[in-house]
Scaffold this motif. Sequence first.
Motif, PDB file in Angstrom:
ATOM      1  N   THR A  25       9.156  -5.916  -0.720  1.00  0.00           N
ATOM      2  CA  THR A  25       9.631  -6.115  -2.315  1.00  0.00           C
ATOM      3  C   THR A  25       9.174  -4.908  -2.917  1.00  0.00           C
ATOM      4  O   THR A  25       9.884  -4.494  -3.705  1.00  0.00           O
ATOM      5  CB  THR A  25       8.810  -7.196  -2.633  1.00  0.00           C
ATOM      6  N   GLY A  26       8.043  -4.453  -2.699  1.00  0.00           N
ATOM      7  CA  GLY A  26       7.646  -3.241  -3.242  1.00  0.00           C
ATOM      8  C   GLY A  26       8.507  -1.884  -3.151  1.00  0.00           C
ATOM      9  O   GLY A  26       8.985  -1.263  -4.188  1.00  0.00           O
ATOM     10  N   PHE A  27       9.153  -1.806  -1.975  1.00  0.00           N
ATOM     11  CA  PHE A  27       9.893  -0.892  -1.639  1.00  0.00           C
ATOM     12  C   PHE A  27      11.311  -0.855  -2.466  1.00  0.00           C
ATOM     13  O   PHE A  27      11.773  -0.162  -2.834  1.00  0.00           O
ATOM     14  CB  PHE A  27      10.288  -0.692  -0.255  1.00  0.00           C
ATOM     15  N   VAL A  28      11.781  -2.346  -2.383  1.00  0.00           N
ATOM     16  CA  VAL A  28      13.087  -2.537  -2.914  1.00  0.00           C
ATOM     17  C   VAL A  28      12.777  -2.218  -4.194  1.00  0.00           C
ATOM     18  O   VAL A  28      13.938  -1.976  -5.028  1.00  0.00           O
ATOM     19  CB  VAL A  28      13.458  -3.967  -2.404  1.00  0.00           C
ATOM     20  N   PRO A  81       8.608   0.245   4.758  1.00  0.00           N
ATOM     21  CA  PRO A  81       8.143   1.456   3.714  1.00  0.00           C
ATOM     22  C   PRO A  81       7.053   2.279   4.043  1.00  0.00           C
ATOM     23  O   PRO A  81       6.869   3.191   3.043  1.00  0.00           O
ATOM     24  CB  PRO A  81       8.221   0.508   2.363  1.00  0.00           C
ATOM     25  N   ALA A  82       6.552   2.304   5.041  1.00  0.00           N
ATOM     26  CA  ALA A  82       5.159   3.038   5.092  1.00  0.00           C
ATOM     27  C   ALA A  82       5.611   4.354   5.834  1.00  0.00           C
ATOM     28  O   ALA A  82       5.448   4.762   7.173  1.00  0.00           O
ATOM     29  CB  ALA A  82       4.038   2.547   5.937  1.00  0.00           C
ATOM     30  N   THR A  83       5.991   5.222   4.955  1.00  0.00           N
ATOM     31  CA  THR A  83       6.532   6.617   5.427  1.00  0.00           C
ATOM     32  C   THR A  83       6.123   7.824   4.682  1.00  0.00           C
ATOM     33  O   THR A  83       6.540   8.843   4.940  1.00  0.00           O
ATOM     34  CB  THR A  83       8.213   6.860   5.142  1.00  0.00           C
ATOM     35  N   ASP A  85       3.850   1.334  -3.593  1.00  0.00           N
ATOM     36  CA  ASP A  85       5.165   1.666  -2.719  1.00  0.00           C
ATOM     37  C   ASP A  85       5.352   0.317  -1.710  1.00  0.00           C
ATOM     38  O   ASP A  85       6.108   0.547  -0.900  1.00  0.00           O
ATOM     39  CB  ASP A  85       4.663   2.799  -1.807  1.00  0.00           C
ATOM     40  N   GLY A  86       4.627  -0.769  -2.075  1.00  0.00           N
ATOM     41  CA  GLY A  86       4.886  -1.890  -1.008  1.00  0.00           C
ATOM     42  C   GLY A  86       4.547  -1.835   0.309  1.00  0.00           C
ATOM     43  O   GLY A  86       5.117  -2.686   1.123  1.00  0.00           O
ATOM     44  N   GLY A 119       2.170 -12.005  -6.342  1.00  0.00           N
ATOM     45  CA  GLY A 119       3.192 -10.988  -5.730  1.00  0.00           C
ATOM     46  C   GLY A 119       2.939  -9.595  -6.139  1.00  0.00           C
ATOM     47  O   GLY A 119       3.765  -8.808  -5.765  1.00  0.00           O
ATOM     48  N   SER A 120       2.013  -9.416  -7.230  1.00  0.00           N
ATOM     49  CA  SER A 120       1.881  -7.953  -7.764  1.00  0.00           C
ATOM     50  C   SER A 120       0.961  -7.260  -6.879  1.00  0.00           C
ATOM     51  O   SER A 120       0.350  -7.751  -6.021  1.00  0.00           O
ATOM     52  CB  SER A 120       1.102  -8.160  -9.108  1.00  0.00           C
ATOM     53  N   GLU A 121       0.940  -5.923  -7.199  1.00  0.00           N
ATOM     54  CA  GLU A 121       0.069  -4.930  -6.265  1.00  0.00           C
ATOM     55  C   GLU A 121      -1.137  -5.118  -6.931  1.00  0.00           C
ATOM     56  O   GLU A 121      -1.643  -5.350  -8.030  1.00  0.00           O
ATOM     57  CB  GLU A 121       0.626  -3.557  -6.789  1.00  0.00           C
ATOM     58  N   PRO A 122      -2.193  -4.924  -5.791  1.00  0.00           N
ATOM     59  CA  PRO A 122      -3.624  -4.737  -5.943  1.00  0.00           C
ATOM     60  C   PRO A 122      -3.832  -3.578  -6.986  1.00  0.00           C
ATOM     61  O   PRO A 122      -3.039  -2.636  -7.081  1.00  0.00           O
ATOM     62  CB  PRO A 122      -4.095  -4.527  -4.687  1.00  0.00           C
TER      63      PRO A 122
END
Length: 299
Positions: free
Chosen positions: A8-11, A117-119, A257-258, A222-225
């Motif tokens: 979700t974060g990446f999208v 998305p871990a790039t 960055d999800g 659903g939000s980021e830490p």
Amino acid sequence: MRNGAMITGFVAGCLALAGCGLTTTAATNTELADTTPNSSVPREAGGQRAELLSAFFGLDDGLFQVANLICSGAAGKDGMPVIFSSEIDHTTLQAGDFRVTTAAGRTGTMHCVSLLPATDAGELRTALLIGEFGNADNDPPARVEVVGNLHSLDGRRNFRGANIAVIPLAAGPQLVLAERVSQGAVDLGLGLARTRGSACPSTGVVQAIRVVWAGGVTLPDGSEPGDAERRHYRVSVRTSEGLDHQIVPVALANLGDGDNNHILCLDTADRVLAVSFPAGVLQDPNGDLNPQTSVALSE
């Protein structure tokens, strides 16, 4: 089920950038056979052995339509992040490199594999397996094995033969790795247009520690830490006088960055021993809260 936290974060970033073109990126592979030539690259070199650190049954038939941005046809399939003991060479990564076996001994079906998305620099150790790997209720995936030639990023080790038991769906996310952030890590630019995690402050930070979760994590909404979750991290350190104590990071980075990586920004040069995090704060894509979790620093 909720949408995958590692997606979700990446999208969201993709939409902000008006499209990713992910189906053509080198970070994702759909080849169902190993196409990396056999070589003399050993499993162990330099005192380090190529191993799997975790395999987490993150979603059971739960990938939503947005997963198709990572891999066409991924929606509705299983998602399983697999963590490696070192970064991997994406040019040797194929979907056919993996075999997933269920509790009943059946072989799962691979659809694709992706590093997304871990790039970011230093993050190329999480592969998201997508396919049909079993059913959580009556025949869950039990073991993942690397059956193809899959090399470490430095080309010195081959992960072929590495295998590990699968963490069950309902177990919740846990810390898998803690390591010092290397200033020499190179961003290979994988993903045609991707989000990047936030950085540590430019002043007041002496060292940075990367922690890797078994899968993507968010807050229950659903939000980021953020800063509140920074204060939950505890870093065990040892002073030059040999005294052990715990500190809290001055900042939490690699956000937005999800993915499944956080960076703990520290204002001390004391030797880091371990990282811990309390139960019930973060959740995985399936909506399961994390247990109390800790991990020693990998040297």
